[in-house]
Design a protein around this motif. Structure first.
Motif, PDB file in Angstrom:
ATOM      1  N   CYS A 128       0.825  -1.201   0.000  1.00  0.00           N
ATOM      2  CA  CYS A 128       0.000   0.000   0.000  1.00  0.00           C
ATOM      3  C   CYS A 128       0.864   1.258   0.000  1.00  0.00           C
ATOM      4  CB  CYS A 128      -0.940   0.004   1.200  1.00  0.00           C
ATOM      5  SG  CYS A 128      -0.108  -0.056   2.803  1.00  0.00           S
ATOM      6  N   LYS A 130       0.534   5.880  -1.196  1.00  0.00           N
ATOM      7  CA  LYS A 130      -0.171   6.978  -1.858  1.00  0.00           C
ATOM      8  C   LYS A 130       0.804   7.733  -2.765  1.00  0.00           C
ATOM      9  CE  LYS A 130      -3.834   8.391  -0.825  1.00  0.00           C
ATOM     10  NZ  LYS A 130      -5.176   8.187  -1.394  1.00  0.00           N
ATOM     11  N   GLY A 131       0.282   8.325  -3.851  1.00  0.00           N
ATOM     12  CA  GLY A 131       1.134   9.105  -4.735  1.00  0.00           C
ATOM     13  C   GLY A 131       2.223   8.259  -5.366  1.00  0.00           C
ATOM     14  N   GLY A 134       2.508   4.967  -3.926  1.00  0.00           N
ATOM     15  CA  GLY A 134       1.445   4.080  -4.398  1.00  0.00           C
ATOM     16  C   GLY A 134       1.835   3.400  -5.698  1.00  0.00           C
ATOM     17  N   GLN A 155      -4.025   1.708  -3.203  1.00  0.00           N
ATOM     18  CA  GLN A 155      -3.646   3.111  -3.251  1.00  0.00           C
ATOM     19  C   GLN A 155      -4.734   4.022  -2.705  1.00  0.00           C
ATOM     20  OE1 GLN A 155      -1.635   4.412  -6.929  1.00  0.00           O
ATOM     21  NE2 GLN A 155      -1.664   2.291  -7.615  1.00  0.00           N
ATOM     22  N   ASP A 156      -5.887   3.440  -2.410  1.00  0.00           N
ATOM     23  CA  ASP A 156      -7.023   4.198  -1.893  1.00  0.00           C
ATOM     24  C   ASP A 156      -7.093   4.049  -0.377  1.00  0.00           C
ATOM     25  OD1 ASP A 156      -9.748   5.602  -2.466  1.00  0.00           O
ATOM     26  OD2 ASP A 156     -10.260   3.901  -1.177  1.00  0.00           O
ATOM     27  N   THR A 157      -7.191   5.159   0.338  1.00  0.00           N
ATOM     28  CA  THR A 157      -7.194   5.132   1.803  1.00  0.00           C
ATOM     29  C   THR A 157      -8.353   4.319   2.364  1.00  0.00           C
ATOM     30  OG1 THR A 157      -6.117   7.308   1.891  1.00  0.00           O
ATOM     31  CG2 THR A 157      -7.230   6.563   3.889  1.00  0.00           C
ATOM     32  N   SER A 177       5.936   4.609   2.410  1.00  0.00           N
ATOM     33  CA  SER A 177       5.726   6.001   2.797  1.00  0.00           C
ATOM     34  C   SER A 177       7.079   6.648   3.054  1.00  0.00           C
ATOM     35  CB  SER A 177       4.856   6.092   4.056  1.00  0.00           C
ATOM     36  OG  SER A 177       4.742   7.424   4.496  1.00  0.00           O
ATOM     37  N   THR A 182       2.059   8.763   6.160  1.00  0.00           N
ATOM     38  CA  THR A 182       0.849   8.602   5.359  1.00  0.00           C
ATOM     39  C   THR A 182      -0.229   7.913   6.192  1.00  0.00           C
ATOM     40  OG1 THR A 182       2.292   8.327   3.432  1.00  0.00           O
ATOM     41  CG2 THR A 182      -0.059   7.800   3.159  1.00  0.00           C
ATOM     42  N   GLY A 184      -3.335   6.468   5.867  1.00  0.00           N
ATOM     43  CA  GLY A 184      -3.897   5.172   5.508  1.00  0.00           C
ATOM     44  C   GLY A 184      -2.897   4.048   5.637  1.00  0.00           C
TER      45      GLY A 184
END
Length: 284
Positions: A128, A130-131, A134, A155-157, A177, A182, A184
């Motif tokens: 997992c 994000k950005g 992700g 990639q979605d919280t 992260s 991050t 999530g």
């Protein structure tokens, strides 16, 4: 560009967020320094207005026995960085080389072996981020699914929070992260840890709190304090470490497959019945 040098710069960068204000002042001095000088405790303490005891505590927090060992390593790997480059291509290549050197400095072979073991033993792997992190999580899914690992990337919280409820002792959760903050990703790692899953965080910022809910903290190179840190994607340091783990995983899988094959042959040879030779009776 074919050799690597152990540097203490990435160590300072990874621990920076856990430093006190005084320690950050010391770190800023060494990270920003561009020239050779008298690095004796007395001279540095006077130059940045800290005590020699603070320098000693700082060195120990960075993993050294004392300031003398710290400064020995610092001087050993110290080199002036030239801001003059021939062309834009060299800028990128030199930055890549700096990242590779940082990765080499942070790499822990024993830790890589443990991560590979977790990947081999897990029934289910979740990655997992994000950005850009992700994208790295998705790349890990694409790489390892091709060698038979049951893996999925998030990639979605909201999906991270939902999946947190379904982890267990046979699960492995890998969180990406760079900041180590991050929401999530941290939530999924914490909840998965509570349920007995193995948890790994890939980050450029080493935080003491990670030891409370992470089986492993895999440090990746930071883009800070490079000559041209904005010249490359922030994914690159993560992908380099991922490739190292992937290569070790594939190598181990081949070794295990070869051992299983040899064991199978030995078992077969031992179990198959022995054929007796029949001698026909003489005819009279």
């Amino acid at each position: 560009m074919s050799y690597y040098v152990k540097s203490i710069v990435p160590i300072m960068e990874s621990k920076y967020s856990s430093f006190t204000n005084v320690e950050k002042n010391i770190a800023d001095f060494f990270l920003g320094n561009q020239q050779k000088m008298d690095f004796s405790a007395q001279n540095v303490a006077r130059k940045i207005f800290v005590s020699e005891a603070s320098l000693s505590r700082f060195a120990k927090k960075c993993g050294f026995h004392g300031y003398r060992e710290f400064i020995y390593q610092y001087e050993k790997t110290f080199g002036e960085k030239s801001e003059i480059v021939a062309n834009s291509t060299r800028i990128v290549l030199n930055t890549y080389q700096e990242i590779l050197n940082k990765t080499y400095s942070l790499m822990d072979e024993a830790q890589i072996e443990r991560v590979v073991k977790y990947l081999s033993e897990a029934d289910r792997v979740i990655t997992c981020g994000k950005g850009s992190s992700g994208f790295a999580a998705n790349e890990m899914e694409n790489r390892f699914m091709q060698v038979g690992v049951d893996i999925d990337s998030l990639q979605d919280t909201d999906r991270m929070r939902i999946q947190a409820a379904f982890q267990g002792k046979r699960s492995l959760v890998c969180g990406f992260s760079l900041s180590g903050e991050t929401p999530g990703v941290i939530h999924l790692l914490k909840e998965a840890h509570k349920k007995g899953a193995k948890t790994i965080i890939f980050t450029a910022n080493d935080k003491e709190i990670f030891t409370d809910f992470c089986s492993e903290v895999v440090l990746v190179a930071s883009l800070k304090h490079l000559n041209h840190g904005d010249a490359i994607s922030p994914q690159f340091p993560i992908l380099v470490m991922m490739d190292i783990i992937y290569n070790n995983y594939v190598s181990r899988s081949k070794e295990n497959a070869a051992e299983s094959y040899e064991e199978g042959l030995r078992t077969y040879e031992h179990a198959k019945p022995h054929r007796s030779i029949r001698i026909p009776a003489e005819r009279y």
